[in-house]
Design a protein around this motif. Structure first.
Motif, PDB file in Angstrom:
ATOM      1  N   TYR A  11      -6.068  25.378  -7.576  1.00  0.00           N
ATOM      2  CA  TYR A  11      -5.131  26.458  -7.268  1.00  0.00           C
ATOM      3  C   TYR A  11      -5.845  27.479  -6.379  1.00  0.00           C
ATOM      4  O   TYR A  11      -6.445  28.438  -6.864  1.00  0.00           O
ATOM      5  N   GLN A  12      -5.782  27.267  -5.095  1.00  0.00           N
ATOM      6  CA  GLN A  12      -6.464  28.135  -4.147  1.00  0.00           C
ATOM      7  C   GLN A  12      -5.560  28.462  -2.966  1.00  0.00           C
ATOM      8  O   GLN A  12      -4.685  27.673  -2.603  1.00  0.00           O
ATOM      9  N   ILE A  13      -5.799  29.634  -2.380  1.00  0.00           N
ATOM     10  CA  ILE A  13      -5.032  30.044  -1.204  1.00  0.00           C
ATOM     11  C   ILE A  13      -5.950  30.219   0.011  1.00  0.00           C
ATOM     12  O   ILE A  13      -5.617  30.941   0.948  1.00  0.00           O
ATOM     13  N   ALA A  17       5.021  34.900   4.996  1.00  0.00           N
ATOM     14  CA  ALA A  17       5.782  35.973   5.640  1.00  0.00           C
ATOM     15  C   ALA A  17       4.855  36.944   6.364  1.00  0.00           C
ATOM     16  O   ALA A  17       5.142  37.386   7.490  1.00  0.00           O
ATOM     17  N   PHE A  18       3.738  37.274   5.735  1.00  0.00           N
ATOM     18  CA  PHE A  18       2.768  38.195   6.328  1.00  0.00           C
ATOM     19  C   PHE A  18       2.185  37.600   7.610  1.00  0.00           C
ATOM     20  O   PHE A  18       2.017  38.293   8.616  1.00  0.00           O
ATOM     21  N   THR A  19       1.881  36.316   7.575  1.00  0.00           N
ATOM     22  CA  THR A  19       1.320  35.648   8.754  1.00  0.00           C
ATOM     23  C   THR A  19       2.320  35.627   9.903  1.00  0.00           C
ATOM     24  O   THR A  19       1.962  35.873  11.063  1.00  0.00           O
ATOM     25  N   ILE A  61      -9.757  39.498   4.461  1.00  0.00           N
ATOM     26  CA  ILE A  61      -8.802  39.733   5.549  1.00  0.00           C
ATOM     27  C   ILE A  61      -9.299  40.814   6.494  1.00  0.00           C
ATOM     28  O   ILE A  61      -9.216  40.689   7.728  1.00  0.00           O
ATOM     29  N   THR A  62      -9.820  41.892   5.943  1.00  0.00           N
ATOM     30  CA  THR A  62     -10.241  43.020   6.777  1.00  0.00           C
ATOM     31  C   THR A  62     -11.560  42.744   7.505  1.00  0.00           C
ATOM     32  O   THR A  62     -11.678  43.014   8.704  1.00  0.00           O
ATOM     33  N   ASP A 115      -6.962  31.829   5.578  1.00  0.00           N
ATOM     34  CA  ASP A 115      -7.542  31.487   6.885  1.00  0.00           C
ATOM     35  C   ASP A 115      -6.473  31.525   7.982  1.00  0.00           C
ATOM     36  O   ASP A 115      -6.734  31.993   9.099  1.00  0.00           O
ATOM     37  N   ALA A 116      -5.273  31.030   7.665  1.00  0.00           N
ATOM     38  CA  ALA A 116      -4.189  31.026   8.644  1.00  0.00           C
ATOM     39  C   ALA A 116      -3.777  32.450   9.007  1.00  0.00           C
ATOM     40  O   ALA A 116      -3.503  32.761  10.171  1.00  0.00           O
TER      41      ALA A 116
END
Length: 338
Positions: A245-247, A187-189, A308-309, A252-253
């Motif tokens: 279990y990784q995001i 949703a954020f992406t 992210i930042t 990256d997206a």
């Protein structure tokens, strides 16, 4: 895409350009191209305050929004346009770009009053940690079975079975957290992609707990520590288990979309649930494990916000003292960046 629902004045809308959502005139392609050729000082500037209500401490969130309201003149200086967004069950715009700036204080107050969507996952993690503490055991590998220790061996076997069940419970927990994080990040992406139509300088100021970049890590490490014999017997490694279990791809997206949309991300870490879960754990006798878990979880969330930042040109803030001090840094950072 189904995780992303945008609400404006309580109504679901399909949105590709937030100028339209804010009631302002949509900039045509020719004007957009012309704007790109102007000097930075003449470019419009936007600050999107994105409040993540899917986690973190409502108290810390509300304190941050109160301080933002108190220091609002510094944020709107130079004609900066402000958008207020809350992400709960859906993504809702509380203050659009074209809304009257005089309404910002009331819209901030409204956003602060929204209900944070809590998760049972934190309580589930604490319950598993508590169960691990209660079933810890040590197996004497030189012990032989005889009539005198048969009952003791049966008890150990029972504890081993429970330990194996706790490992499966930890895996189920990690998978549930993984799916939750993927939903939030999707949703954020997509929201980031909707900002592409805004011309000028765009900054997104994320307020929330960040993302669990290593779901289940605390449980896997505690299981390996509590049951070393079983871990060795089953060739179990907390580090190896964690790779399931990784995001990383989702993060990256998100970063790629933010950069493609020309968005610089700043973040304010407002997680506070770990402190309360540790206090609760102290009363149940599992303060050590819960404290270690809280530390690992916090580090994973901080890492996600730092990534992210830093990869979009912004900075992550982790208040350790007065929230007012952290909020006061933001306008200065924005001026320095642009």
């Amino acid at each position: 895409a189904e995780d992303f629902e945008l609400l404006v004045d309580g109504e679901a809308v399909e949105q590709t350009n937030f100028l339209a959502a804010g009631g302002a005139e949509v900039v045509p392609a020719e004007a957009d191209a012309a704007a790109e050729s102007t000097q930075d000082s003449e470019r419009p500037s936007y600050l999107i305050v994105y409040v993540d209500n899917r986690g973190g401490s409502p108290l810390a969130r509300d304190e941050a929004l109160r301080e933002l309201g108190a220091q609002l003149p510094a944020f709107v200086a130079g004609g900066r346009h402000i958008m207020l967004v809350g992400h709960g069950a859906s993504i809702r715009i509380f203050h659009g770009i074209g809304d009257d700036p005089a309404q910002l204080p009331s819209h901030l107050e409204e956003l602060a009053g929204t209900t944070a969507i809590g998760s049972s996952l934190a309580a589930e993690e604490t319950a598993i940690l508590t169960a691990m503490d209660r079933t810890s055991f040590f197996v004497d590998e030189e012990q032989t079975i005889n009539d005198d220790n048969l009952i003791e061996d049966l008890a150990v076997n029972s504890l081993q079975n429970e330990a194996r069940n706790l490992l499966q419970a930890s895996r189920n927990y990690a998978d549930n957290v993984l799916q939750d994080q993927r939903s939030r990040l999707a949703a954020f992406t997509q929201f980031q992609s909707s900002l592409a139509g805004l011309p000028g300088n765009k900054t997104l100021f994320y307020i929330g707990e960040g993302f669990a970049s290593r779901p289940g890590e605390a449980l896997f490490r505690n299981w390996e520590k509590r049951y070393p014999n079983l871990a060795e017997e089953n060739f179990f490694s907390a580090d190896r288990e964690g790779t399931r279990y990784q995001i990383d791809q989702e993060l990256d997206a998100l970063v790629s979309q933010a950069n493609a949309s020309g968005v610089t991300c700043y973040a304010l870490y407002t997680a506070g649930a770990a402190r309360f879960s540790t206090m609760s754990a102290q009363s149940s006798g599992s303060a050590g494990s819960s404290s270690d878990a809280a530390s690992l979880n916090r580090r994973a969330s901080e890492d996600s916000l730092g990534y992210i930042t830093s990869t979009t040109g912004g900075i992550a803030l982790f208040p350790s003292g007065e929230m007012a001090t952290a909020i006061a840094r933001v306008p200065t950072l924005l001026e320095q960046h642009y």
